[in-house]
Design an enzyme around this catalytic site. Sequence first.
Site, short mmCIF file in Angstrom:
data_model
loop_
_atom_site.label_atom_id
_atom_site.label_comp_id
_atom_site.label_asym_id
_atom_site.label_seq_id
_atom_site.Cartn_x
_atom_site.Cartn_y
_atom_site.Cartn_z
NE ARG A 1 5.79 2.51 -4.50
CZ ARG A 1 6.13 1.56 -3.67
NH1 ARG A 1 6.62 0.43 -4.12
NH2 ARG A 1 5.96 1.71 -2.38
NE ARG B 1 8.84 2.41 3.78
CZ ARG B 1 7.83 2.10 2.96
NH1 ARG B 1 7.61 0.84 2.66
NH2 ARG B 1 7.06 3.04 2.47
CG ASN C 1 10.69 -6.73 -2.78
OD1 ASN C 1 10.03 -6.39 -1.81
ND2 ASN C 1 11.37 -5.86 -3.53
CG ASP D 1 1.36 -17.60 10.07
OD1 ASP D 1 2.46 -17.40 10.65
OD2 ASP D 1 0.26 -17.35 10.61
CG HIS E 1 7.28 -3.45 6.38
ND1 HIS E 1 8.60 -3.75 6.69
CD2 HIS E 1 7.28 -2.92 5.13
CE1 HIS E 1 9.35 -3.38 5.66
NE2 HIS E 1 8.59 -2.88 4.70
CB ALA F 1 3.62 -2.52 1.79
N PRO G 1 3.19 -6.10 -3.64
CG PRO G 1 2.18 -5.20 -1.74
CD PRO G 1 2.91 -6.41 -2.23
CG ASN G 2 2.19 -0.47 -4.41
OD1 ASN G 2 1.20 -0.23 -5.10
ND2 ASN G 2 2.14 -0.48 -3.08
CE1 TYR H 1 10.85 0.82 -2.74
CE2 TYR H 1 9.59 2.74 -3.40
CZ TYR H 1 9.87 1.75 -2.48
OH TYR H 1 9.16 1.69 -1.31
CD GLU I 1 12.47 -9.86 4.34
OE1 GLU I 1 12.02 -8.71 4.50
OE2 GLU I 1 12.68 -10.65 5.29
NE ARG J 1 12.18 3.51 2.13
CZ ARG J 1 11.21 3.03 1.39
NH1 ARG J 1 11.28 1.80 0.89
NH2 ARG J 1 10.16 3.76 1.11
CG HIS K 1 13.25 -5.55 1.28
ND1 HIS K 1 11.89 -5.50 1.09
CD2 HIS K 1 13.48 -6.42 2.28
CE1 HIS K 1 11.32 -6.32 1.96
NE2 HIS K 1 12.26 -6.89 2.68
CG LEU K 2 14.09 -3.04 -5.50
CD1 LEU K 2 12.94 -2.36 -6.20
CD2 LEU K 2 15.14 -3.49 -6.48
CB SER K 3 15.00 0.93 -0.46
OG SER K 3 13.92 0.38 0.26
#
Length: 150
Positions: A18, A111, A74, A87, A80, A77, A10-11, A23, A98, A107, A100-102
């Site tokens: 954003r 997170r 990625n 599952d 978390h 949200a 998402p996002n 990001y 996995e 953070r 993540h950009l950040s």
Amino acid sequence: MLNILVLHGPNLNLLGQREPGVYGNATLEDINRLLETEAQALQVKVSALQSNHEGVLVDAIHAARDQHSGLLINAGAYTHTSVAIRDAIAGVNIPTVEVHLSNIYRREPFRHHSYIAAIAVGQISGFGPNSYRLGLQALVHHLRENNPSG
């Protein structure tokens, strides 16, 4: 040829607009192009999907079992919060990295926990779009090391 599914949660469709301080300025299209270029260099195929809907991501993970060698994710949200995505990955038993950009550990405290990390081959975070490139490299290396004929 190895076939890797790339899932953007998402996002991530808002990348480039954003919170650029967190990001960066790269768009999702920029990241997908980066992955395509890297996939060509690695001689693998990548298929990318972005969704803001948990069920769509779960369905894509289920379908990956018969179509893909590995998963680069990625989950945004959902990293978390989503036991369902965790599952699904565990259920299909596809090697997963996995990304993540950040750096999620620099953070907010909420997170710092990932439901995916414990079932993933590894996690790469904090390198902006290069997190995806490094994640793809690591996943392909892992797949080739563990199945040299694949």
